[in-house]
Write a protein that holds these residues in place. Structure first.
Motif, PDB file in Angstrom:
ATOM      1  N   GLY A 169     -45.428  33.324 -36.471  1.00 10.24           N
ATOM      2  CA  GLY A 169     -45.570  33.665 -35.065  1.00 10.24           C
ATOM      3  C   GLY A 169     -46.857  34.370 -34.702  1.00 10.24           C
ATOM      4  O   GLY A 169     -47.114  34.594 -33.508  1.00 10.24           O
ATOM      5  N   SER A 170     -47.668  34.739 -35.665  1.00  9.17           N
ATOM      6  CA  SER A 170     -48.911  35.443 -35.356  1.00  9.17           C
ATOM      7  C   SER A 170     -50.108  34.505 -35.538  1.00  9.17           C
ATOM      8  O   SER A 170     -50.106  33.641 -36.414  1.00  9.17           O
ATOM      9  CB  SER A 170     -49.075  36.667 -36.261  1.00  9.17           C
ATOM     10  OG  SER A 170     -49.165  36.279 -37.620  1.00  9.17           O
ATOM     11  N   GLU A 171     -51.112  34.717 -34.703  1.00  8.33           N
ATOM     12  CA  GLU A 171     -52.314  33.882 -34.748  1.00  8.33           C
ATOM     13  C   GLU A 171     -53.270  34.407 -35.806  1.00  8.33           C
ATOM     14  O   GLU A 171     -53.620  35.594 -35.822  1.00  8.33           O
ATOM     15  CB  GLU A 171     -52.997  33.899 -33.377  1.00  8.33           C
ATOM     16  CG  GLU A 171     -54.231  33.024 -33.305  1.00  8.33           C
ATOM     17  CD  GLU A 171     -54.873  33.049 -31.923  1.00  8.33           C
ATOM     18  OE1 GLU A 171     -55.934  33.684 -31.780  1.00  8.33           O
ATOM     19  OE2 GLU A 171     -54.304  32.438 -30.987  1.00  8.33           O
ATOM     20  N   LEU A 172     -53.718  33.532 -36.671  1.00  7.44           N
ATOM     21  CA  LEU A 172     -54.606  33.944 -37.764  1.00  7.44           C
ATOM     22  C   LEU A 172     -56.071  33.921 -37.354  1.00  7.44           C
ATOM     23  O   LEU A 172     -56.880  34.676 -37.904  1.00  7.44           O
ATOM     24  CB  LEU A 172     -54.410  33.021 -38.971  1.00  7.44           C
ATOM     25  CG  LEU A 172     -53.029  33.032 -39.620  1.00  7.44           C
ATOM     26  CD1 LEU A 172     -53.002  32.097 -40.821  1.00  7.44           C
ATOM     27  CD2 LEU A 172     -52.635  34.439 -40.044  1.00  7.44           C
ATOM     28  N   GLY A 173     -56.446  33.073 -36.422  1.00  5.08           N
ATOM     29  CA  GLY A 173     -57.835  33.007 -36.015  1.00  5.08           C
ATOM     30  C   GLY A 173     -58.087  31.828 -35.097  1.00  5.08           C
ATOM     31  O   GLY A 173     -57.202  31.008 -34.873  1.00  5.08           O
ATOM     32  N   ARG A 174     -59.309  31.775 -34.566  1.00  6.54           N
ATOM     33  CA  ARG A 174     -59.692  30.697 -33.662  1.00  6.54           C
ATOM     34  C   ARG A 174     -61.068  30.161 -34.046  1.00  6.54           C
ATOM     35  O   ARG A 174     -61.907  30.894 -34.572  1.00  6.54           O
ATOM     36  CB  ARG A 174     -59.741  31.196 -32.213  1.00  6.54           C
ATOM     37  CG  ARG A 174     -58.378  31.627 -31.669  1.00  6.54           C
ATOM     38  CD  ARG A 174     -58.431  31.831 -30.173  1.00  6.54           C
ATOM     39  NE  ARG A 174     -57.110  32.146 -29.636  1.00  6.54           N
ATOM     40  CZ  ARG A 174     -56.780  31.985 -28.353  1.00  6.54           C
ATOM     41  NH1 ARG A 174     -57.669  31.525 -27.492  1.00  6.54           N
ATOM     42  NH2 ARG A 174     -55.569  32.285 -27.951  1.00  6.54           N
TER      43      ARG A 174
END
Length: 222
Positions: free
Chosen positions: A3-8
């Motif tokens: 559920g958490s964003e690791l990067g873009r």
């Protein structure tokens, strides 16, 4: 992850997106945005070898005219272009070998083969050069194999990236990837890509040699 964003990553920075994991999912919006930026999406099978491409057709303003020119290209023209590609490939192999093994005895022989390439490469100088080049660059025990798990894995992965980048350039120029100069199998939809990427393969070879020397191959999972 959970559920958490690791990067873009900015989409404008992407030349090719390689899908290697079995559980990758993409949205249609992402595919459309990548296509508008002329990026290539590659689906890889075993050992990271590409099994499909998505190509951004329609990105060139004169694609129909360019396609007609490709179809009308004469056999002598295609042979001369292949001659230039093979010669450039061998010359780049000389440069790579000279970088990794200065003064190697095969450098002169490879340079001679490059000068001897004729229109259409009827004497197959490309293959003759490969027989000298690979043992000199990677060691006498090395064999170039598609599914081997040694340094070939680095090469296969690198060639996949190179093939995708070449596909992007081919489509951006309005060229049809199936209409090759030398490669011409009826089951190869990317014959022109395989032709045009040849001179750039030695760059991948050099990177693969560095990776093998620095990290080995046993602990690397591609």
């Amino acid at each position: 992850e959970e559920g958490s964003e690791l990067g873009r990553v900015p989409l404008d920075d992407i030349t090719a997106l390689l899908l290697t994991g079995p559980q990758v999912t993409l949205s249609k919006t992402l595919l459309a945005e990548l296509a508008e930026r002329r990026a290539i999406v590659v689906t890889c099978g075993r050992n990271c070898h590409p099994i499909s491409f998505t190509l951004p057709f329609g990105v060139h303003f004169e694609s129909a005219g360019v396609l007609k020119d490709q179809i009308d290209a004469s056999a002598p023209l295609r042979k001369r272009l292949w001659q230039h590609l093979v010669r450039a490939k061998i010359e780049n192999q000389v440069a790579v070998l000279g970088w990794h093994a200065p003064g190697h005895s095969k450098l002169t022989e490879l340079s001679t083969l490059a000068r001897r390439v004729k229109s259409g490469d009827p004497e197959n100088m490309e293959a003759q050069a490969a027989r000298h080049y690979w043992p000199a660059l990677m060691g006498t025990d090395f064999r170039r194999e598609r599914f081997a798990s040694d340094a070939n894995a680095f090469l296969n992965y690198g060639y996949t990236v190179l093939r995708a980048a070449t596909a992007r350039a081919v489509c951006a120029a309005g060229l049809h990837p199936a209409l090759g100069l030398h490669h011409g199998s009826r089951i190869n939809a990317f014959a022109l890509i395989d032709d045009l990427m040849e001179p750039f393969r030695p760059l991948v070879d050099s990177i693969a040699r560095n990776l093998r020397d620095e990290h080995g191959t046993e602990a690397v999972d591609l």
